[in-house]
Write an enzyme that holds these catalytic residues in place. Structure first.
Site, short mmCIF file in Angstrom:
data_model
loop_
_atom_site.label_atom_id
_atom_site.label_comp_id
_atom_site.label_asym_id
_atom_site.label_seq_id
_atom_site.Cartn_x
_atom_site.Cartn_y
_atom_site.Cartn_z
N SER A 1 0.82 -1.21 0.00
CA SER A 1 0.00 0.00 0.00
C SER A 1 0.86 1.26 0.00
O SER A 1 1.93 1.29 0.60
CB SER A 1 -0.88 0.00 1.25
OG SER A 1 -1.41 1.27 1.49
N GLN B 1 0.74 -0.33 -4.82
CA GLN B 1 -0.55 0.35 -4.93
C GLN B 1 -0.35 1.84 -4.79
O GLN B 1 0.28 2.31 -3.85
CB GLN B 1 -1.50 -0.16 -3.85
CG GLN B 1 -2.85 0.54 -3.82
CD GLN B 1 -2.88 1.72 -2.87
OE1 GLN B 1 -2.33 1.64 -1.77
NE2 GLN B 1 -3.50 2.81 -3.28
N TYR C 1 -1.52 5.81 -4.44
CA TYR C 1 -2.43 6.92 -4.14
C TYR C 1 -1.79 8.18 -4.66
O TYR C 1 -0.59 8.23 -4.95
CB TYR C 1 -2.66 7.04 -2.63
CG TYR C 1 -3.70 6.12 -2.04
CD1 TYR C 1 -4.89 5.84 -2.71
CD2 TYR C 1 -3.50 5.54 -0.79
CE1 TYR C 1 -5.84 5.00 -2.14
CE2 TYR C 1 -4.46 4.70 -0.23
CZ TYR C 1 -5.63 4.44 -0.90
OH TYR C 1 -6.57 3.62 -0.36
N THR D 1 -5.34 2.98 -7.22
CA THR D 1 -6.64 2.90 -6.53
C THR D 1 -7.44 4.18 -6.79
O THR D 1 -6.96 5.28 -6.53
CB THR D 1 -6.43 2.72 -5.02
OG1 THR D 1 -5.77 1.48 -4.81
CG2 THR D 1 -7.76 2.70 -4.27
N LYS E 1 -7.61 -0.18 -9.71
CA LYS E 1 -8.33 -0.87 -8.63
C LYS E 1 -9.49 0.00 -8.15
O LYS E 1 -9.30 1.17 -7.82
CB LYS E 1 -7.37 -1.13 -7.46
CG LYS E 1 -8.02 -1.69 -6.20
CD LYS E 1 -6.97 -2.07 -5.17
CE LYS E 1 -7.55 -2.64 -3.91
NZ LYS E 1 -8.02 -1.63 -2.94
N HIS F 1 -13.35 -1.67 -2.30
CA HIS F 1 -12.51 -1.34 -1.14
C HIS F 1 -12.99 -2.11 0.10
O HIS F 1 -12.90 -1.62 1.23
CB HIS F 1 -12.56 0.17 -0.88
CG HIS F 1 -11.24 0.78 -0.48
ND1 HIS F 1 -10.42 1.44 -1.34
CD2 HIS F 1 -10.60 0.82 0.72
CE1 HIS F 1 -9.35 1.89 -0.70
NE2 HIS F 1 -9.42 1.51 0.55
N ASP G 1 -11.49 -8.18 -5.74
CA ASP G 1 -11.40 -8.35 -4.29
C ASP G 1 -12.69 -7.86 -3.64
O ASP G 1 -13.60 -7.42 -4.33
CB ASP G 1 -10.15 -7.68 -3.69
CG ASP G 1 -10.22 -6.16 -3.58
OD1 ASP G 1 -11.33 -5.58 -3.60
OD2 ASP G 1 -9.14 -5.55 -3.44
N ARG H 1 -8.98 -8.37 4.68
CA ARG H 1 -9.12 -8.57 6.13
C ARG H 1 -8.64 -9.93 6.64
O ARG H 1 -8.00 -9.97 7.70
CB ARG H 1 -10.57 -8.33 6.54
CG ARG H 1 -11.01 -6.86 6.37
CD ARG H 1 -12.46 -6.72 6.77
NE ARG H 1 -12.99 -5.39 6.57
CZ ARG H 1 -13.55 -4.96 5.42
NH1 ARG H 1 -13.61 -5.75 4.37
NH2 ARG H 1 -14.04 -3.74 5.34
#
Ligand SMILES: Cc1cc2nc3c(=O)[nH]c(=O)nc-3n(C[C@H](O)[C@H](O)[C@H](O)COP(=O)(O)O)c2cc1C
Length: 400
Positions: free
Chosen positions: A117, A138, A140, A166, A265, A289, A320, A344
């Site tokens: 992330s 990933q 941002y 994302t 994503k 998400h 996902d 999770r």
């Protein structure tokens, strides 16, 4: 970090994801558990994600003994032992000090890929250096376009093989459990907040001792290299400046400036999946998400067929949100996903046993996939198609 006897015994009691969740709840302070577990608003989308999988049923074939079902697959030329990747999850240093590094090592030792992330607890360079080259990054849009570009350049230099952009965090969502628990990434680690959270922290002395020993990390490690004084920023400092969510113009820039695969994503419609493809992206991750952003968004398994029909022959479609059982992985593959990501479940494993806990949860998914395929008489994940699933109206196989 070797597990102590207590941790080993506790992990051995985990028979399924629900056990892991229950034990993680007993291990983490309420605010931290709910940060992982919760979704936005009424959590309708979050619940639908798992229900969507439950509503699908298999059409098993009998009289076939499958000794060892084929689970491995290839994504962008890279072989994966199972079609399951670890989803990018931020804030993992709150869960366990080994955080993203534990996840990357667990995924690599299983022979699959971890997606680091942007909001990781360790720098992207440290994560890439921790385990063999099976990393995706990933992205941002931290600190505007310039910040985003610097993350892409660093990911490139660190050897990440793919970038996952994302697009569903335009604004912070209303995660009501966090509000109720007084948990926010805008909080500082200081005496006033410790006092405020003390009723939640006091019953979790082991977690607290571990977190204090780790230096109480609560910031975005990747931003340390982006500030003048080398001090990492907190999430709200980023959000105040601009949205963290890249736009299509940003994605076009990433496509032009990164040689490896680029995936988008957070896609939930045929229109957006076509837009990603038309920009030259190599894949999409059908994701809401984990029900943590727009409540009211559809379950991902519901919209997967629409997206596979639109772009499945030209780009890789991954999914996902709500994958909990090995059987869920098979259902997504049967509807055309090339692989899935889990969030999770591995985070609960991390809470229970660091890297070993993550490995335990991934192995459990693999074992469930194997057993379900044997019970279905299916010898390879590559044979899965809609004929392995009952149509919603239960009158025959799913239409292709
Ligand atoms: C604690 C937590 C943190 C997350 N952080 C990120 C993140 O930093 N970037 C991102 O793209 N998705 C993030 N997600 C979403 C996951 O990548 C993934 O889409 C979601 O967890 C999948 O749903 P599942 O948890 O039901 O498997 C996060 C999810 C969780 C649970």
């Amino acid at each position: 970090m070797a597990l102590n006897t207590f941790q080993r015994t506790r992990l051995a009691r985990v028979l399924n994801y629900q056990d892991a969740r229950r034990l993680a709840k007993r291990t983490l302070p309420r605010a931290v558990f709910d940060y992982v577990d919760g979704g936005s608003e009424d959590e309708v989308t979050m619940r639908r994600n798992t229900q969507g999988f439950r509503d699908l049923r298999f059409r098993p074939r009998m009289g076939i003994w499958v000794e060892e079902p084929e689970l491995s697959t290839t994504l962008f030329g890279q072989r994966l032992s199972v079609p399951v990747l670890t989803a990018p999850c931020g804030g993992l240093r709150l869960i366990h000090p080994a955080a993203d590094i534990a996840v990357a090592c667990a995924a690599a030792s299983l022979g699959t890929i971890s997606v680091a992330s942007s909001a990781s607890g360790f720098s992207l360079e440290a994560i890439a250096a921790s385990s063999p080259d099976r990393h995706w990054f990933q992205l941002y849009r931290y600190l505007g376009r310039a910040g985003m570009e610097s993350l892409v350049n660093r990911a490139k230099a660190a050897g990440y093989q793919a970038i996952v952009v994302t697009v569903d965090t335009q604004v912070g969502s209303k995660r009501e459990r966090n509000f109720r628990n007084g948990f926010s990434f805008s909080m500082r680690v200081n005496a006033a907040n410790a006092l405020k959270l003390s009723p939640q922290l006091a019953p979790r002395p082991f977690w607290l001792a571990r977190y204090v020993r780790d230096g109480m990390p609560f910031q975005l490690a990747n931003t340390a290299a982006m500030t003048r004084d080398g001090a990492p920023l907190a999430l709200p400092e980023m959000g105040r400046r601009e949205s963290n969510s890249p736009t299509w113009a940003d994605i076009a820039w990433v496509r032009q400036n990164f040689d490896g695969p680029v995936l988008v994503k957070g896609v939930l419609t045929a229109e957006d999946s076509r837009r990603a493809r038309d920009l030259g992206c190599d894949g999409v991750v059908v994701s809401n998400h984990g029900g943590r952003q727009l409540d009211g968004a559809p379950a991902t398994i519901e919209v997967l067929p629409e997206i596979v029909a639109a772009v499945g022959d030209t780009v890789a479609v991954l999914l996902d949100s709500g994958v909990r059982r090995g059987g869920d992985v098979l259902k997504a593959l049967a509807l055309g996903a090339k692989a899935v990501l889990v969030g999770r479940p591995y985070v609960w494993g991390l809470a229970l046993g660091g890297q070993d806990g993550v490995s335990y949860m991934l192995e459990m998914l693999r074992a469930e996939m194997t057993r379900s395929m044997q019970l279905m008489g299916c010898s390879s994940v590559h044979d899965l198609d809609p004929t392995w699933l009952l149509r919603a109206a239960s009158s025959g196989p799913q239409a292709g």
